[in-house]
Design a protein around this motif. Structure first.
Motif, short mmCIF file in Angstrom:
data_model
loop_
_atom_site.label_atom_id
_atom_site.label_comp_id
_atom_site.label_asym_id
_atom_site.label_seq_id
_atom_site.Cartn_x
_atom_site.Cartn_y
_atom_site.Cartn_z
N VAL A 105 1.99 -1.78 -2.90
CA VAL A 105 1.18 -2.53 -2.38
C VAL A 105 0.28 -3.40 -3.59
O VAL A 105 -0.36 -2.45 -4.12
N ALA A 106 0.25 -4.53 -3.47
CA ALA A 106 -0.73 -5.43 -4.40
C ALA A 106 -2.04 -5.61 -3.82
O ALA A 106 -1.92 -6.28 -2.62
N LEU A 107 -2.98 -5.46 -4.39
CA LEU A 107 -4.37 -5.83 -4.10
C LEU A 107 -4.91 -6.71 -5.12
O LEU A 107 -4.14 -7.28 -5.96
N ARG A 108 -6.18 -7.06 -5.00
CA ARG A 108 -6.89 -8.20 -5.84
C ARG A 108 -6.63 -7.85 -7.35
O ARG A 108 -6.06 -8.56 -8.14
N ARG A 109 -7.13 -6.61 -7.87
CA ARG A 109 -6.89 -6.04 -9.19
C ARG A 109 -6.30 -4.72 -9.40
O ARG A 109 -6.47 -4.33 -10.38
N ARG A 110 -5.36 -4.53 -8.32
CA ARG A 110 -4.69 -3.17 -8.46
C ARG A 110 -3.51 -3.08 -7.72
O ARG A 110 -3.04 -3.63 -6.84
N VAL A 111 -2.40 -2.35 -8.18
CA VAL A 111 -1.26 -2.00 -7.42
C VAL A 111 -1.41 -0.57 -6.84
O VAL A 111 -1.53 0.22 -7.95
N VAL A 112 -0.96 -0.35 -5.72
CA VAL A 112 -1.08 1.21 -5.23
C VAL A 112 0.54 1.27 -4.95
O VAL A 112 1.18 0.57 -4.02
N VAL A 113 0.90 2.51 -5.21
CA VAL A 113 2.41 2.84 -4.77
C VAL A 113 2.38 4.06 -3.99
O VAL A 113 1.66 5.21 -4.31
N PHE A 114 3.50 4.16 -2.95
CA PHE A 114 3.25 5.26 -2.04
C PHE A 114 4.89 5.60 -1.95
O PHE A 114 5.76 4.97 -2.24
N GLN A 115 5.01 7.03 -1.72
CA GLN A 115 6.44 7.54 -1.55
C GLN A 115 6.38 7.80 0.05
O GLN A 115 5.59 8.36 0.56
N VAL A 116 7.59 7.12 0.60
CA VAL A 116 7.63 7.02 1.87
C VAL A 116 8.86 7.92 2.22
O VAL A 116 10.13 7.78 1.90
N GLY A 117 8.46 8.77 2.96
CA GLY A 117 9.72 10.04 3.64
C GLY A 117 9.09 10.53 5.05
O GLY A 117 8.89 9.55 5.80
N GLU A 118 9.17 11.74 5.42
CA GLU A 118 8.87 12.35 6.53
C GLU A 118 7.36 11.96 6.73
O GLU A 118 6.66 11.83 7.88
N GLN A 119 6.47 11.90 5.42
CA GLN A 119 5.32 11.53 5.43
C GLN A 119 5.14 10.67 4.33
O GLN A 119 5.77 10.43 3.41
N VAL A 120 4.02 9.86 4.52
CA VAL A 120 3.40 8.99 3.53
C VAL A 120 2.58 9.39 2.55
O VAL A 120 1.35 9.67 2.83
N THR A 121 2.84 9.41 1.18
CA THR A 121 1.92 10.05 0.19
C THR A 121 1.68 9.01 -0.86
O THR A 121 2.60 8.43 -1.38
N ARG A 122 0.58 9.21 -1.36
CA ARG A 122 0.11 8.16 -2.57
C ARG A 122 0.53 8.84 -3.75
O ARG A 122 0.39 10.10 -3.92
N TYR A 123 1.29 7.95 -4.43
CA TYR A 123 1.87 8.52 -5.81
C TYR A 123 1.02 8.08 -6.88
O TYR A 123 0.66 9.02 -7.75
N ALA A 124 0.56 6.74 -7.03
CA ALA A 124 -0.28 6.37 -8.35
C ALA A 124 -0.82 4.91 -8.19
O ALA A 124 -0.31 4.46 -7.23
N GLU A 125 -1.76 4.64 -8.88
CA GLU A 125 -2.06 3.22 -8.92
C GLU A 125 -2.55 2.98 -10.27
O GLU A 125 -2.75 3.51 -11.41
N TRP A 126 -2.29 1.36 -10.41
CA TRP A 126 -2.36 1.05 -11.83
C TRP A 126 -3.45 -0.42 -11.66
O TRP A 126 -3.45 -1.30 -10.43
N ASP A 127 -4.42 -0.72 -12.75
CA ASP A 127 -5.19 -1.78 -12.70
C ASP A 127 -4.28 -2.95 -13.13
O ASP A 127 -3.42 -2.91 -14.05
N THR A 128 -4.65 -4.18 -12.52
CA THR A 128 -4.04 -5.44 -13.01
C THR A 128 -5.27 -6.58 -13.43
O THR A 128 -6.45 -5.97 -13.01
N CYS A 129 -4.83 -7.52 -13.90
CA CYS A 129 -5.91 -8.72 -13.88
C CYS A 129 -5.96 -9.11 -12.61
O CYS A 129 -5.64 -8.89 -11.38
N ASP A 130 -6.91 -10.28 -12.61
CA ASP A 130 -7.31 -10.64 -11.34
C ASP A 130 -5.93 -11.59 -10.65
O ASP A 130 -5.32 -12.24 -11.37
N ASN A 131 -5.60 -11.00 -9.29
CA ASN A 131 -4.29 -11.29 -8.77
C ASN A 131 -4.48 -12.22 -7.59
O ASN A 131 -4.20 -11.84 -6.53
N PRO A 132 -5.14 -13.63 -7.70
CA PRO A 132 -5.29 -14.49 -6.48
C PRO A 132 -4.12 -14.91 -5.92
O PRO A 132 -4.03 -15.62 -4.70
N LYS A 133 -3.15 -15.16 -6.72
CA LYS A 133 -1.94 -15.89 -6.33
C LYS A 133 -0.70 -15.21 -6.16
O LYS A 133 -0.56 -13.99 -6.64
N GLY A 134 0.22 -15.87 -5.47
CA GLY A 134 1.55 -15.03 -5.33
C GLY A 134 2.56 -15.95 -4.49
O GLY A 134 2.91 -17.17 -4.64
#
Length: 473
Positions: A117-146
């Motif tokens: 999932v991309a947000l304004r200044r970071r990206v968060v990654v989840f592992q989806v199985g029987e449960q949804v668990t947060r894996y990691a996140e990374w900072d990015t530059c300003d991400n207003p467009k796409g």
């Protein structure tokens, strides 16, 4: 006779908020003011539709071949808050889970068992199985467009959002996730755990499952300085071996080796500035297509065999003369112009629109590759034929075939001067004969130039409509 005032306008088009293919281009999803639907890509067929009341969706992302769809609310009256990602089980016809963030969701990418999932200044990654668990996140530059439908309006909180810059390899054992870097024009290459191979469906097959590829000899790069201006798209093939990037200038498409970080190819879409909406690799990674707000689809080749990209007539001189880099550019070998809805004109009274009504963008589209099975008569050595499917945001479905290129030019183009045996023996009429021959040669050259230009155009094989014309929306 007193006639009411009329204007030449198109029929009211379908308004598509979002349209996107699954990683294999087997299906695509669309969201409209009436709800969302799932279609088979080719041949076009409506598989399932859901009419929703109480709001609209800005994104419907299929989770591969499962019944799960990721829904993001948007538009002037969002069905869900735009800071949530809702897990929708279409077999149950109900929501089964949701992810909530402190800010608006900018984009989604997924593969088997994983969600980014991309947000304004970071990206968060989840592992989806029987449960949804947060894996990691990374900072990015300003991400207003796409890649979402409309231009974001910061002053209007109800305006639809853009999709953040991220792309994920989806093939078995692939690991690549690409996101925007912390600096302008940079790309981060993140390697996740290998993607699990698909579970076979049906009777057990005795053949052994595919083995994972050997680990790379060198540690892969983590940062690529791709452009000097802001990034607009990131695209990777299913294997994740390559990466295509575009910038806000909209003139160049650069293809990188994702392991070494080296520039593999550089293509020129055009000379004028454009907003590039997307880039898609052919499944065998031999070609890629690019589409933009100009309403054109450009096709480039990545290999030496087959059709060759166009180049300037001065390109052979670039090793010897200090010519600008422009003259060494590679241009698309095939292209197609998406017809505008307003070209299908009808005499009708002007349509009254509410000032709060969203107006669809006729030039916007999304393009994917499909593998068309050829008949035995047309098949050459059993090789598959790849074609393009373009979806417009006003409900147009176009199936395009690539042009057939000749191996060599005709002899008349290579030797336009007539031979001595063709000259008239009468000296008295030599001048008039020469002028007529010259005129015929010029006419032939113009015809050949026209044929060459037409041969670069993709061929429309089939056109259909989706949305309101198939009984919903």
């Amino acid at each position: 006779m007193n006639l009411g005032r009329h204007s030449i306008t198109s029929t009211t088009p379908v308004h598509i908020f979002d349209a996107r293919f699954d990683p294999d281009c087997q299906i695509f999803t669309t969201s409209t003011p009436a709800g969302f639907a799932v279609y088979r890509t080719s041949p076009l067929k409506l598989l399932r539709k859901r009419e929703l009341k109480g709001g609209t969706l800005i994104a419907v992302v299929p989770f591969h071949t499962s019944n799960i769809l990721f829904l993001v609310g948007g538009g002037r009256s969002p069905l869900y808050p735009p800071n949530k990602v809702v897990f929708w089980d279409d077999a149950l016809g109900a929501e089964v889970a949701e992810l909530e963030f402190r800010e608006r969701v900018r984009g989604i990418a997924c593969r088997r068992g994983w969600l980014a999932v991309a947000l304004r200044r970071r990206v968060v990654v989840f592992q989806v199985g029987e449960q949804v668990t947060r894996y990691a996140e990374w900072d990015t530059c300003d991400n207003p467009k796409g890649k979402y439908v409309h231009i974001e309006k910061e002053i209007d909180p109800s305006a639809p959002v853009h999709a953040g810059l991220l792309a994920m390899a989806t093939a078995a054992y692939s690991t690549l996730l690409t996101i925007a870097g912390r600096q302008l024009g940079h790309v981060q290459l993140v390697h996740l755990p290998p993607c699990a191979p698909p579970v076979p469906i049906g009777p057990h097959i005795s053949s052994s499952p595919p083995r994972p590829p050997p680990p790379p000899a060198k540690h892969p790069v983590s940062i690529i300085a791709a452009h000097e201006t802001a990034l607009t798209t990131l695209s990777v093939p299913a294997s994740g071996r390559l990466l295509a990037t575009t910038s806000s200038r909209g003139t160049l498409v650069r293809v990188w080796d994702s392991l070494s970080g080296k520039l593999v190819r550089e293509f020129r879409r055009g000379t004028d500035k454009a907003d590039i909406y997307g880039v898609a690799f052919r499944p065998d990674e031999q070609e890629l297509c690019v589409w933009s707000d100009k309403g054109t689809v450009h096709v480039f080749t990545l290999v030496a065999s087959g059709p060759s990209n166009r180049q300037s007539t001065f390109s052979p001189l670039t090793p010897f003369l200090p010519l600008p880099k422009y003259f060494d550019s590679e241009w698309s070998y095939a292209q197609y112009r998406i017809p505008s809805q307003s070209s299908h004109i009808t005499l009708s009274a002007p349509v009254s629109r509410s000032p709060m009504e969203d107006v669809p963008d006729e030039e916007r589209c999304v393009v994917g590759w499909i593998n068309v099975a050829l008949s035995d008569e047309s098949a050459q050595g059993g090789a598959p034929e790849y074609q393009l499917v373009a979806l417009t945001y006003v409900g147009g479905w176009y199936r395009l075939s690539l042009p057939q290129h000749r191996s060599s030019r005709s002899s008349s183009l290579a030797n336009p001067v007539p031979s001595s045996s063709a000259r008239t023996p009468t000296t008295r009429h030599r001048l008039s004969s020469a002028s007529s021959v010259t005129g015929r040669d010029k006419g032939k050259e113009k015809e050949q130039e026209k044929e060459g230009k037409e041969s670069r155009d993709c061929v429309l094989q089939e056109f259909r409509r989706f949305g309101r014309w198939d009984g919903w929306g």
